[in-house]
Design a protein around this motif. Structure first.
Motif, mmCIF file in Angstrom:
data_model
loop_
_atom_site.group_PDB
_atom_site.id
_atom_site.type_symbol
_atom_site.label_atom_id
_atom_site.label_comp_id
_atom_site.label_asym_id
_atom_site.label_seq_id
_atom_site.Cartn_x
_atom_site.Cartn_y
_atom_site.Cartn_z
ATOM 1 N N ALA A 254 0.865 -1.184 0.000
ATOM 2 C CA ALA A 254 0.000 0.000 0.000
ATOM 3 C C ALA A 254 0.894 1.224 0.000
ATOM 4 C CB ALA A 254 -0.906 0.002 1.225
ATOM 5 N N TYR A 255 0.391 2.329 -0.560
ATOM 6 C CA TYR A 255 1.258 3.493 -0.771
ATOM 7 C C TYR A 255 0.601 4.789 -0.316
ATOM 8 C CZ TYR A 255 3.365 -0.146 -3.454
ATOM 9 O OH TYR A 255 3.905 -1.351 -3.789
ATOM 10 N N MET A 256 1.461 5.769 -0.069
ATOM 11 C CA MET A 256 0.952 7.081 0.310
ATOM 12 C C MET A 256 0.308 7.762 -0.895
ATOM 13 S SD MET A 256 4.275 8.302 2.453
ATOM 14 C CE MET A 256 3.649 9.955 2.719
ATOM 15 N N GLU A 257 0.939 7.593 -2.058
ATOM 16 C CA GLU A 257 0.522 8.412 -3.200
ATOM 17 C C GLU A 257 0.072 7.630 -4.414
ATOM 18 O OE1 GLU A 257 3.337 11.481 -4.081
ATOM 19 O OE2 GLU A 257 2.935 12.492 -2.176
ATOM 20 N N GLU A 258 -0.124 6.338 -4.263
ATOM 21 C CA GLU A 258 -0.705 5.615 -5.395
ATOM 22 C C GLU A 258 -1.486 4.414 -4.901
ATOM 23 O OE1 GLU A 258 3.234 4.689 -7.309
ATOM 24 O OE2 GLU A 258 2.303 2.724 -7.605
ATOM 25 N N GLN A 259 -2.276 3.864 -5.785
ATOM 26 C CA GLN A 259 -3.090 2.697 -5.471
ATOM 27 C C GLN A 259 -2.214 1.487 -5.191
ATOM 28 O OE1 GLN A 259 -6.502 2.253 -5.703
ATOM 29 N NE2 GLN A 259 -7.317 3.735 -7.178
ATOM 30 N N PRO A 260 -2.599 0.605 -4.301
ATOM 31 C CA PRO A 260 -3.645 0.777 -3.299
ATOM 32 C C PRO A 260 -3.191 1.743 -2.196
ATOM 33 C CG PRO A 260 -2.530 -1.343 -3.056
ATOM 34 C CD PRO A 260 -1.940 -0.708 -4.250
ATOM 35 N N PHE A 261 -4.094 2.626 -1.789
ATOM 36 C CA PHE A 261 -3.724 3.677 -0.843
ATOM 37 C C PHE A 261 -3.693 3.166 0.599
ATOM 38 C CE2 PHE A 261 -5.342 6.223 -4.423
ATOM 39 C CZ PHE A 261 -4.253 7.059 -4.587
ATOM 40 N N ILE A 262 -2.657 3.556 1.333
ATOM 41 C CA ILE A 262 -2.538 3.153 2.735
ATOM 42 C C ILE A 262 -3.679 3.747 3.557
ATOM 43 C CG2 ILE A 262 -0.890 5.027 3.291
ATOM 44 C CD1 ILE A 262 -0.986 1.492 4.870
ATOM 45 N N ALA A 263 -4.206 4.886 3.117
ATOM 46 C CA ALA A 263 -5.321 5.508 3.849
ATOM 47 C C ALA A 263 -6.529 4.568 3.911
ATOM 48 C CB ALA A 263 -5.702 6.826 3.185
ATOM 49 N N LYS A 264 -6.616 3.639 2.958
ATOM 50 C CA LYS A 264 -7.746 2.689 2.927
ATOM 51 C C LYS A 264 -7.360 1.357 3.559
ATOM 52 C CE LYS A 264 -10.550 4.958 -0.164
ATOM 53 N NZ LYS A 264 -10.424 5.299 -1.554
ATOM 54 N N TRP A 265 -6.467 1.391 4.518
ATOM 55 C CA TRP A 265 -5.939 0.146 5.102
ATOM 56 C C TRP A 265 -7.029 -0.790 5.592
ATOM 57 C CZ3 TRP A 265 -6.904 -0.847 10.284
ATOM 58 C CH2 TRP A 265 -7.356 0.236 11.049
ATOM 59 N N ASP A 266 -8.100 -0.195 6.142
ATOM 60 C CA ASP A 266 -9.159 -1.051 6.695
ATOM 61 C C ASP A 266 -9.916 -1.783 5.590
ATOM 62 O OD1 ASP A 266 -9.792 1.671 6.159
ATOM 63 O OD2 ASP A 266 -11.793 1.330 6.975
ATOM 64 N N GLU A 267 -9.958 -1.186 4.400
ATOM 65 C CA GLU A 267 -10.612 -1.872 3.283
ATOM 66 C C GLU A 267 -9.699 -2.925 2.661
ATOM 67 O OE1 GLU A 267 -12.141 1.037 0.494
ATOM 68 O OE2 GLU A 267 -12.799 2.291 2.172
ATOM 69 N N LEU A 268 -8.391 -2.659 2.737
ATOM 70 C CA LEU A 268 -7.430 -3.621 2.177
ATOM 71 C C LEU A 268 -7.333 -4.867 3.054
ATOM 72 C CD1 LEU A 268 -4.517 -1.143 1.298
ATOM 73 C CD2 LEU A 268 -6.087 -2.244 -0.309
ATOM 74 N N ALA A 269 -7.545 -4.675 4.356
ATOM 75 C CA ALA A 269 -7.364 -5.773 5.298
ATOM 76 C C ALA A 269 -8.596 -6.667 5.312
ATOM 77 C CB ALA A 269 -7.105 -5.221 6.693
ATOM 78 N N THR A 270 -8.356 -7.982 5.268
ATOM 79 C CA THR A 270 -9.470 -8.927 5.267
ATOM 80 C C THR A 270 -9.684 -9.530 6.652
ATOM 81 O OG1 THR A 270 -7.899 -10.634 4.660
ATOM 82 C CG2 THR A 270 -9.086 -9.555 2.850
ATOM 83 N N THR A 271 -8.888 -9.087 7.627
ATOM 84 C CA THR A 271 -8.880 -9.740 8.941
ATOM 85 C C THR A 271 -9.076 -8.705 10.050
ATOM 86 O OG1 THR A 271 -6.517 -9.373 8.990
ATOM 87 C CG2 THR A 271 -7.239 -11.514 8.184
ATOM 88 N N PRO A 272 -9.366 -9.183 11.273
ATOM 89 C CA PRO A 272 -9.530 -8.231 12.388
ATOM 90 C C PRO A 272 -8.225 -7.541 12.789
ATOM 91 C CG PRO A 272 -10.068 -10.500 13.095
ATOM 92 C CD PRO A 272 -9.733 -10.567 11.646
ATOM 93 N N ASN A 273 -7.100 -8.226 12.649
ATOM 94 C CA ASN A 273 -5.813 -7.625 13.031
ATOM 95 C C ASN A 273 -5.064 -7.127 11.796
ATOM 96 O OD1 ASN A 273 -6.138 -8.432 15.746
ATOM 97 N ND2 ASN A 273 -5.374 -10.475 15.213
ATOM 98 N N VAL A 274 -4.404 -6.007 11.961
ATOM 99 C CA VAL A 274 -3.641 -5.445 10.834
ATOM 100 C C VAL A 274 -2.283 -4.967 11.350
ATOM 101 C CG1 VAL A 274 -3.626 -3.723 8.983
ATOM 102 C CG2 VAL A 274 -5.812 -4.617 9.842
ATOM 103 N N VAL A 275 -1.222 -5.375 10.667
ATOM 104 C CA VAL A 275 0.120 -4.882 11.000
ATOM 105 C C VAL A 275 0.643 -4.086 9.810
ATOM 106 C CG1 VAL A 275 2.499 -5.521 11.551
ATOM 107 C CG2 VAL A 275 0.612 -6.843 12.517
ATOM 108 N N VAL A 276 1.092 -2.871 10.075
ATOM 109 C CA VAL A 276 1.615 -2.024 9.003
ATOM 110 C C VAL A 276 3.102 -1.775 9.226
ATOM 111 C CG1 VAL A 276 1.496 0.253 7.903
ATOM 112 C CG2 VAL A 276 -0.615 -0.896 8.628
ATOM 113 N N VAL A 277 3.915 -2.136 8.241
ATOM 114 C CA VAL A 277 5.363 -1.917 8.326
ATOM 115 C C VAL A 277 5.784 -0.941 7.216
ATOM 116 C CG1 VAL A 277 7.654 -2.990 8.224
ATOM 117 C CG2 VAL A 277 5.742 -4.255 9.216
#
Ligand code: SF4
Lengths: 221, 273
Positions: B173-196
């Motif tokens: 996921a990216y700051m300035e292009e698709q897929p956007f990190i701002a939409k992390w909750d939509e990208l994640a398919t699970t209850p837990n999310v780790v962002v590195v």
């Protein structure tokens, strides 16, 4: 000559200062401390913070006492209140490499005649991104800037080795005359700090001036 | 792969640096210190584009005549392909410049061993959660300017999916292009999310811009929050549990990746000390 050998020989020849740092060989090792703390060091309760790790030099030298970022380590606002007690010449050199990056190697090369100096125009012409515009600064603007940014009056202790371009030396000024040794020590007692290429702060200032020059030459747009 | 000790060589770690934020060069010095402690090289130095010592001054830092250069960058691109070679006067993998021989290795970020580092970081930041219920997001800047950094992240995503790490879902996921990190909750398919964040150093992107995009910081304020943002894990947000790590380059074991790049260089070119 290697930077370490240069340091060793310099100390053996009576050199005891580089920039604002006093360097002392104690027989069992080396001491580094701020030259302004010279009067404190030999008192039993000197109150200075003692360090043994040369890497701490980076932390000590990053910010000045009032918390400003030292844009070049050549600035004469090094923090006081510490002493480094180091075991070896290698550790001493490592600490000095943090306090004054590459300074020993640059002066060693200068003395060997192998130091390649970079003119301001070369430095500016290599800038990328937003700093590209810095290259448009006029010669007059750059000469002026040296007197406003460099030299001990503006807290930089470096001896400017560069010219504007191969044919254009710096105008005579306190900044261009300064020989890299703060604190009025003779050359026989200190390793000078040299500026072989303008620092990034100077480049950033060139960009500002060239923008202002451009705006002045194109009023209204 | 273990590296052959090089008691007569110097290692030069090259970073970008910053004229305003000294924190950004801390990881480079940490990596240098870590490698120095292992005694594999005669000398270990750092040099920078925007800090002292400059790349042009690097030649004077050491009297070793054999120097390994490792760009501490996350991907190949303008800096590793144009700026660094130009500044160090390198014309190929091995170049002799005024009597000193420089071996130019690939940047750390493209080495396959980065994968282990990301997994370690993800585990550190969220030690007690089950990967089977977790989405791992590797995030970067992403712009048209440097497609390579996007590719470096995609490669890591593929490597982690192929590994036995067991994450339910792994994505970039990216700051300035698709897929956007701002939409992390939509990208994640699970209850837990780790962002590195896939950056070398913590700077405005990792402790300010991305936290705002994630929704864990209200708005872009002064850079003061700095590392605080990494200390409040987990975040319960948008009906998920979010763990946010500091930049991958601040991981101490990045030093191993630097050494891995050197070992690979030696293998490729059969350089032996
Ligand atoms: S350009 Fe001027 S201010 Fe910058 S380091 Fe050199 S002498 Fe000092």
């Amino acid at each position: 000559m290697s930077p370490t050998t240069f340091l060793e020989q310099s100390l053996a020849n009576g050199i005891h200062r580089i920039g604002q740092i006093e360097v002392r060989a104690t027989g069992s090792g080396f001491q580094l401390f701020h030259a302004d703390d010279l009067a404190l060091v030999d008192q039993p309760d000197h109150g200075l913070t003692v360090h043994h790790d040369p890497e701490v030099a980076r932390d000590i030298s990053t910010y000045s006492e009032d918390g400003t970022y030292r844009f070049t380590k050549g600035q004469t606002n090094l923090k006081r209140g510490w002493i480094m007690i180091l075991d070896s010449i290698d550790d001493t050199r490592r600490a000095l490499d943090h306090f004054y990056p590459a300074a020993l190697g640059l002066v060693a090369a200068q003395r060997d005649g192998t130091l390649q100096i970079e003119t301001l125009r070369e430095k500016l012409n290599r800038q990328t991104g937003m700093y590209r515009f810095a290259r448009n600064i006029s010669d007059a603007g750059a000469q002026q800037l040296v007197q406003e940014v460099c030299g001990p009056a503006h807290q930089c202790a470096k001896w400017i080795l560069w010219k504007l371009d191969a044919e254009t030396p710096l105008d005579d000024s306190e900044a261009s005359r300064f020989r890299g040794i703060p604190g009025n020590l003779p050359e026989s007692e200190a390793i000078p700090l040299v500026c072989r290429e303008a620092c990034n702060h100077f480049v950033a200032e060139c960009r500002k001036v060239s923008k202002a020059e451009h705006a002045a030459a194109n009023p209204g747009g | 792969m273990p590296i052959t000790p090089k008691p007569h060589s110097a290692l030069l770690i090259v970073g970008h640096g910053s004229t305003e934020n000294p924190d950004s060069s801390t990881p480079y010095f940490d990596h240098a210190d870590e490698i120095r402690r292992r005694g594999l090289f005669k000398e270990v130095h750092c040099c920078f584009w925007k800090e002292e010592p400059s790349m042009r001054e690097a030649w004077y830092l050491t009297d070793c005549t054999d120097i390994y250069v490792v760009p501490d960058f996350i991907s190949e691109g303008y800096f590793t392909q144009d700026v660094i070679p130009r500044e160090l006067e390198l014309t190929g993998p091995t170049t002799t410049v005024r009597g000193k021989t420089f071996h130019y290795c690939l940047p750390v970020g493209v080495h396959p061993s980065m994968t282990g580092l990301i997994l370690r970081r993800a585990k550190e930041v969220a030690p007690d959660i089950d990967p089977a219920n977790t989405t791992l997001i590797i995030t970067g800047h992403g712009t048209g300017l440097n497609q390579n950094s996007t590719k470096a992240i995609r490669d890591q995503v593929d490597l982690i999916i192929a590994s036995d790490a067991g994450y339910a879902h792994v994505t970039d996921a990216y700051m300035e292009e698709q897929p956007f990190i701002a939409k992390w909750d939509e990208l994640a398919t699970t209850p837990n999310v780790v962002v590195v964040p896939f950056f070398i150093s913590d700077g405005l992107h990792s402790y300010q811009d991305i936290p705002v995009m994630l929704g864990i910081e209200p708005e872009v304020g002064p850079a003061a929050s700095q590392r605080e943002v990494f200390r409040h894990n987990p975040y319960h947000l948008r009906e998920k549990t979010l763990y946010y790590s500091s930049a991958i380059g601040t991981e101490r074991h990045l030093a191993d990746v630097i050494l891995d790049q050197i070992a690979d260089f030696d293998k490729e070119l059969k350089v032996r000390s």
